[in-house]
Design a protein around this motif. Structure first.
Motif, PDB file in Angstrom:
ATOM      1  N   ALA A 170     113.299  28.781  44.749  1.00 14.23           N
ATOM      2  CA  ALA A 170     114.687  28.213  44.267  1.00 14.23           C
ATOM      3  C   ALA A 170     115.199  29.839  44.886  1.00 14.23           C
ATOM      4  CB  ALA A 170     114.685  28.437  43.070  1.00 14.23           C
ATOM      5  N   LEU A 171     113.891  30.411  45.633  1.00  6.72           N
ATOM      6  CA  LEU A 171     114.430  32.072  46.041  1.00  6.72           C
ATOM      7  C   LEU A 171     116.112  31.803  46.945  1.00  6.72           C
ATOM      8  CD1 LEU A 171     112.062  34.499  45.425  1.00  6.72           C
ATOM      9  CD2 LEU A 171     113.808  34.692  44.173  1.00  6.72           C
ATOM     10  N   PRO A 172     116.612  33.017  47.596  1.00 11.07           N
ATOM     11  CA  PRO A 172     117.003  32.683  48.550  1.00 11.07           C
ATOM     12  C   PRO A 172     116.253  33.620  49.641  1.00 11.07           C
ATOM     13  CG  PRO A 172     118.633  33.361  47.130  1.00 11.07           C
ATOM     14  CD  PRO A 172     116.929  33.501  46.688  1.00 11.07           C
ATOM     15  N   PRO A 173     115.400  32.931  51.089  1.00 15.24           N
ATOM     16  CA  PRO A 173     114.633  33.074  51.923  1.00 15.24           C
ATOM     17  C   PRO A 173     114.527  34.363  52.593  1.00 15.24           C
ATOM     18  CG  PRO A 173     115.647  31.162  52.662  1.00 15.24           C
ATOM     19  CD  PRO A 173     116.725  31.365  51.188  1.00 15.24           C
ATOM     20  N   LEU A 174     115.912  35.461  52.234  1.00 12.86           N
ATOM     21  CA  LEU A 174     115.881  36.373  52.234  1.00 12.86           C
ATOM     22  C   LEU A 174     114.818  37.202  51.774  1.00 12.86           C
ATOM     23  CD1 LEU A 174     116.005  39.131  54.043  1.00 12.86           C
ATOM     24  CD2 LEU A 174     117.836  39.376  52.632  1.00 12.86           C
ATOM     25  N   GLU A 219     111.067  37.134  51.542  1.00 10.49           N
ATOM     26  CA  GLU A 219     110.738  37.306  52.912  1.00 10.49           C
ATOM     27  C   GLU A 219     110.620  38.501  51.937  1.00 10.49           C
ATOM     28  OE1 GLU A 219     112.827  36.309  55.816  1.00 10.49           O
ATOM     29  OE2 GLU A 219     112.368  33.802  56.083  1.00 10.49           O
ATOM     30  N   LEU A 220     111.630  39.110  51.598  1.00  8.89           N
ATOM     31  CA  LEU A 220     110.997  41.084  51.037  1.00  8.89           C
ATOM     32  C   LEU A 220     110.165  41.015  50.204  1.00  8.89           C
ATOM     33  CD1 LEU A 220     115.246  41.763  50.724  1.00  8.89           C
ATOM     34  CD2 LEU A 220     113.130  43.098  52.053  1.00  8.89           C
ATOM     35  N   MET A 221     109.913  40.024  49.536  1.00  8.46           N
ATOM     36  CA  MET A 221     108.468  40.403  48.493  1.00  8.46           C
ATOM     37  C   MET A 221     107.338  38.875  49.008  1.00  8.46           C
ATOM     38  SD  MET A 221     110.783  38.902  44.766  1.00  8.46           S
ATOM     39  CE  MET A 221     112.024  38.855  45.653  1.00  8.46           C
ATOM     40  N   ASP A 222     107.360  38.682  50.143  1.00  5.37           N
ATOM     41  CA  ASP A 222     105.466  38.166  50.491  1.00  5.37           C
ATOM     42  C   ASP A 222     105.511  37.368  49.318  1.00  5.37           C
ATOM     43  OD1 ASP A 222     104.067  37.420  52.380  1.00  5.37           O
ATOM     44  OD2 ASP A 222     102.709  39.258  51.555  1.00  5.37           O
ATOM     45  N   LEU A 223     106.284  36.670  49.283  1.00  5.97           N
ATOM     46  CA  LEU A 223     106.547  35.603  48.016  1.00  5.97           C
ATOM     47  C   LEU A 223     106.369  34.332  49.255  1.00  5.97           C
ATOM     48  CD1 LEU A 223     107.691  36.832  45.171  1.00  5.97           C
ATOM     49  CD2 LEU A 223     105.699  36.505  45.450  1.00  5.97           C
ATOM     50  N   HIS A 224     105.329  33.020  48.799  1.00  6.89           N
ATOM     51  CA  HIS A 224     105.314  31.694  49.780  1.00  6.89           C
ATOM     52  C   HIS A 224     105.702  30.856  48.330  1.00  6.89           C
ATOM     53  CE1 HIS A 224     104.246  35.051  53.007  1.00  6.89           C
ATOM     54  NE2 HIS A 224     103.401  34.486  52.050  1.00  6.89           N
ATOM     55  N   LEU A 279     117.935  47.166  49.446  1.00  5.67           N
ATOM     56  CA  LEU A 279     116.907  46.341  49.141  1.00  5.67           C
ATOM     57  C   LEU A 279     115.512  46.557  50.293  1.00  5.67           C
ATOM     58  CD1 LEU A 279     118.543  42.940  48.163  1.00  5.67           C
ATOM     59  CD2 LEU A 279     118.820  45.010  46.914  1.00  5.67           C
ATOM     60  N   ARG A 280     114.459  47.073  49.170  1.00 10.38           N
ATOM     61  CA  ARG A 280     112.881  46.273  49.543  1.00 10.38           C
ATOM     62  C   ARG A 280     112.084  45.911  48.324  1.00 10.38           C
ATOM     63  NH1 ARG A 280     114.238  52.798  48.734  1.00 10.38           N
ATOM     64  NH2 ARG A 280     113.085  53.500  46.992  1.00 10.38           N
ATOM     65  N   CYS A 281     110.897  46.042  49.173  1.00 10.25           N
ATOM     66  CA  CYS A 281     110.084  46.082  48.561  1.00 10.25           C
ATOM     67  C   CYS A 281     108.548  46.909  48.465  1.00 10.25           C
ATOM     68  CB  CYS A 281     108.998  43.999  48.371  1.00 10.25           C
ATOM     69  SG  CYS A 281     108.322  43.997  47.510  1.00 10.25           S
ATOM     70  N   ASP A 282     108.718  47.719  47.849  1.00  9.27           N
ATOM     71  CA  ASP A 282     107.264  49.043  47.876  1.00  9.27           C
ATOM     72  C   ASP A 282     107.131  48.994  46.851  1.00  9.27           C
ATOM     73  OD1 ASP A 282     108.820  50.150  45.448  1.00  9.27           O
ATOM     74  OD2 ASP A 282     110.545  51.696  46.443  1.00  9.27           O
ATOM     75  N   GLU A 283     106.286  49.902  46.699  1.00  7.43           N
ATOM     76  CA  GLU A 283     104.834  49.586  45.931  1.00  7.43           C
ATOM     77  C   GLU A 283     105.072  50.104  44.627  1.00  7.43           C
ATOM     78  OE1 GLU A 283     100.673  52.748  44.296  1.00  7.43           O
ATOM     79  OE2 GLU A 283     101.920  53.027  46.407  1.00  7.43           O
ATOM     80  N   ARG A 284     106.525  50.476  43.709  1.00  4.77           N
ATOM     81  CA  ARG A 284     106.338  50.080  42.229  1.00  4.77           C
ATOM     82  C   ARG A 284     106.909  48.670  42.681  1.00  4.77           C
ATOM     83  NH1 ARG A 284     110.590  54.510  40.867  1.00  4.77           N
ATOM     84  NH2 ARG A 284     109.240  55.947  40.542  1.00  4.77           N
TER      85      ARG A 284
END
Length: 307
Positions: free
Chosen positions: A242-246, A249-254, A206-211
């Motif tokens: 309600a997202l799993p913390p991992l 964090e990958l999506m940089d959402l808070h 998994l990753r959160c890149d530009e796309r």
């Protein structure tokens, strides 16, 4: 001329039906068929998919799915979600509700149709190791990831914002394993523990890149009518909370908050649910059609409980 309330209700219903002025024919057709279907009114699948929590679950499922570069490549290269988001939403709703409420033949045909469409979705993506890898939408690993992400999202959001699940969380995972099998997912999880174990095997991919960030930005700010945007912001915040913390964090959402103090999202979410529930038919056309089919076939169901 429609009064403001009727106009707003029409807009809301249109969001879920690709702006159809009437109940889509496929929902009415769920009354036909020769068996009771895979699930019934006392099932975990009916409890989850017939509740308002699906409004949050759909958002969360899209967010999670976007973290896999192979799954996202298929959406990026072949989907028209940017130009026709309501059409894509309506197609997904049709498959979910047909499998949930239709007879077994309808569920099998709906799943086969999705697989045929997937046959045209193919290309290449770059793995986290920098390798070029070919993909098809019917690739076993990608099918598993989509199924796992869906199951995780619908279960987690219902646990956070919905009512009791008949048989508990494991029952929902086991119910939706039927849908996974229809989509040719090999050995889909049937318990929460199996679900979490299978999800963990994808963590390194998994990753959160530009796309992915572009897709997440679209999910965060879809082109909805102005009258629905405030409610959607609350639903998006509920999905993030309600997202799993991992994944968060990958999506940089808070989670929304005042500094380090998180703000409660459950009460505002329940308010949105109440507004939407008052604006749509309850039970919905799919459930009504399924109950009519079951009555015709002589299946004895308990009276519907409000969800």
């Amino acid at each position: 001329m429609l009064n403001p309330v009727a106009w707003w209700r029409q807009q809301l219903r249109g969001t879920f039906s690709n702006n159809s002025p009437t109940v889509p024919q496929w929902e009415l057709d769920l009354e036909m068929g020769d068996d009771a279907g895979y699930f019934g009114p006392d099932s975990a699948a009916w409890a989850v998919h017939g509740s308002m929590t699906t409004l949050v679950a759909g958002i969360q499922a899209l967010l999670i799915q976007a973290l896999h570069p192979g799954a996202l490549a298929g959406v990026h290269d072949h989907s028209n979600y940017r130009t026709d988001p309501l059409g894509r939403l309506a197609g997904t709703i049709q498959w979910i509700f047909t499998v949930t409420y239709g007879d077994t033949v309808a569920a099998i045909k709906a799943s086969a149709r999705v697989q045929r469409l997937h046959g045209y979705v193919r290309g290449n993506y770059t793995t986290n190791a920098g390798e070029q890898r070919p993909y098809t939408a019917n690739d076993p690993d990608l099918l598993r990831w989509i199924h796992l992400a869906f199951t995780q999202a619908f279960l987690a959001t219902h646990q956070a914002y919905g009512g009791a699940i008949p048989g508990g969380p494991d029952a929902y995972v086991a119910d939706w394993a039927v849908a996974g099998a229809l989509m040719q997912v090999k050995d889909p999880p049937t318990t929460v523990r199996e679900l979490q174990t299978q999800l963990a095997t994808f963590n390194g991919e998994l990753r959160c890149d530009e796309r992915a960030a572009e897709a997440i930005a679209f999910i965060r700010h879809p082109p909805l009518p102005r009258s629905q945007r405030a409610g959607y912001r609350i639903l998006f915040a509920a999905a993030v909370a309600a997202l799993p913390p991992l994944y968060r964090e990958l999506m940089d959402l808070h989670v929304p908050g005042l500094g380090p103090v998180p703000l409660p999202v459950k009460i505002p979410t329940q308010v949105v649910f109440a507004v939407v529930r008052a604006s749509l038919e309850s039970p919905g056309p799919s459930e009504t059609a399924a109950r009519a089919r079951r009555t015709r076939l002589g299946v004895q169901d308990a009276p519907r409980k409000r969800r």
